[in-house]
Design an enzyme around this catalytic site. Structure first.
Site, PDB file in Angstrom:
ATOM      1  N   GLY A  72      45.385  71.424  56.753  1.00 34.71           N
ATOM      2  CA  GLY A  72      44.067  71.118  56.193  1.00 34.71           C
ATOM      3  C   GLY A  72      43.561  72.147  55.202  1.00 34.71           C
ATOM      4  O   GLY A  72      42.570  71.900  54.509  1.00 34.71           O
ATOM      5  N   LYS A 100       5.107  62.127  52.535  1.00 31.47           N
ATOM      6  CA  LYS A 100       6.193  61.893  53.502  1.00 31.47           C
ATOM      7  C   LYS A 100       6.230  63.017  54.521  1.00 31.47           C
ATOM      8  O   LYS A 100       5.994  64.179  54.196  1.00 31.47           O
ATOM      9  CB  LYS A 100       7.504  61.832  52.713  1.00 31.47           C
ATOM     10  CG  LYS A 100       8.767  62.198  53.441  1.00 31.47           C
ATOM     11  CD  LYS A 100       9.960  62.132  52.496  1.00 31.47           C
ATOM     12  CE  LYS A 100      10.743  63.431  52.490  1.00 31.47           C
ATOM     13  NZ  LYS A 100      11.953  63.420  51.672  1.00 31.47           N
TER      14      LYS A 100
HETATM   15  C1  R5P Z   1      14.118  65.860  49.630  1.00 29.06           C
HETATM   16  O1  R5P Z   1      13.058  66.406  49.520  1.00 29.06           O
HETATM   17  C2  R5P Z   1      14.885  65.264  48.493  1.00 29.06           C
HETATM   18  O2  R5P Z   1      14.208  65.364  47.290  1.00 29.06           O
HETATM   19  C3  R5P Z   1      15.185  63.814  48.777  1.00 29.06           C
HETATM   20  O3  R5P Z   1      13.966  63.106  48.858  1.00 29.06           O
HETATM   21  C4  R5P Z   1      15.899  63.664  50.070  1.00 29.06           C
HETATM   22  O4  R5P Z   1      16.797  64.703  50.245  1.00 29.06           O
HETATM   23  C5  R5P Z   1      16.604  62.354  50.147  1.00 29.06           C
HETATM   24  O5  R5P Z   1      17.284  62.310  51.365  1.00 29.06           O
HETATM   25  P1  R5P Z   1      17.401  60.961  52.168  1.00 29.06           P
HETATM   26  O6  R5P Z   1      17.943  59.923  51.221  1.00 29.06           O
HETATM   27  O7  R5P Z   1      18.372  61.288  53.277  1.00 29.06           O
HETATM   28  O8  R5P Z   1      16.038  60.623  52.687  1.00 29.06           O
END
Ligand code: R5P
Length: 304
Positions: free
Chosen positions: A37, A190
């Site tokens: 590997g 979020k």
């Molecule tokens: C995080 O802050 C990045 O900007 C993206 O929003 C995030 O990493 C996206 O990850 P996922 O598609 O797993 O939610």
């Protein structure tokens, strides 16, 4: 003496496109795996005094791609390369840019330190955070695919489109797209509940009766986009969603998650290879010309 470009195994297509734009033959190298590997690298060119560009994204498998890049750099250095530029269209570990609980490593810093052991310069696209440029101990040129993707989207632009940042980190990015496309910006608040799941707390800005254009640096598991899209639909947005992202990782169940959205188009770059799916309305635009222009500026004798 002319610079030379070697491509790692993560980006065969972009490597070929870049060589074509530059009218050069890619550097000859052997990369394969030993039976146990470990990665085996041989550089088949004489490099005394030459500038070497190494093209490799460090997406999944991030650790192997990073090590392969470092091994390539080491082999080039030992063959006499004078100047090594690591071109990393997708820079993995960029999301580990700070300690949240005080218990984690700063992975992005560690990666730049490792690269600095063998390389003289880094070129990257749309890093998760621009702060990485500040803590890299070698020059890091931070390029952006925003102009490329904004132009690609322009022909689809409509007055009822609204650009949406799916989290606070993408607000500036959405504003940059907004300036180029002359569209209003909204954003989604979020909260990440795990590395695969996120929860939306609020939508700010006018999205009712608008068609959302979600923008971000990357899609990984798709959790962020799916949660944002659902929140936008609940807030009265029209079920015609577009997504613009620089890096389309589509990890794990991302494709099946995104498939369930009323997705009109997903516009991205070739910073990650092998993202081929006819289950999503994917349009991929190459970084080759942008990279070629940059390399010509950095190393004017590049052109074949
Ligand atoms: C995080 O802050 C990045 O900007 C993206 O929003 C995030 O990493 C996206 O990850 P996922 O598609 O797993 O939610």
């Amino acid at each position: 003496m002319k610079p030379i470009v070697f491509t790692g195994r993560s980006l065969p297509d972009l490597g070929a496109r870049l060589a074509k734009v530059l009218h050069i033959e890619p550097g000859r190298r052997l990369i394969e795996d030993f039976a146990d590997g470990e990665i085996r690298v041989e550089v088949k060119e004489r490099l005394e005094g030459r500038t070497v560009c190494l093209l490799q994204s460090t997406g999944a498998p991030a650790d192997r791609n990073l090590l392969e890049l470092l091994l390539l750099a080491d082999a080039c250095r030992r063959r006499g390369a004078r100047h090594i530029i690591a071109i990393i269209p997708y820079f993995g570990y960029a999301r580990q840019d700070r300690r949240v609980k005080g218990e984690e490593p700063v992975g992005a810093r560690l990666v730049t330190d490792l690269l600095a052991c063998r390389c003289d310069r880094i070129v990257a696209f749309d890093l998760h955070t621009a702060a990485i440029e500040g803590f890299a101990s070698i020059p890091l040129l931070h390029l952006s695919a925003v102009p490329l993707l904004a132009e690609a989207f322009r022909e689809h632009r409509r007055p009822d489109h609204v650009l949406v940042a799916p989290d606070a980190g993408a607000v500036k990015l959405a504003q940059r797209y907004g300036e180029r496309l002359q569209l209003p910006v909204a954003y989604v608040e979020k909260m990440r509940t795990s590395d695969r799941e996120v929860a939306v707390q609020a939508v700010t800005g006018k999205v009712r009766d608008c068609c959302p254009v979600l923008v971000d640096d990357m899609i990984s598991t798709g959790g962020t986009m799916v949660a944002a899209a659902r929140a936008l639909l609940e807030a009265g947005a029209r079920p015609e969603i577009s997504i613009l992202v620089s890096h389309c990782l589509l990890v794990g169940e991302a494709t099946s998650r995104l498939e369930k959205l009323p997705l009109r188009r997903l516009v991205t770059t070739d910073s990650i290879a092998g993202v081929h799916t006819n289950k999503l309305p994917l349009s991929t635009f190459t970084l080759a010309q942008l990279l070629a222009d940059t390399l010509l500026e950095l190393t004017p004798s590049m052109m074949g």
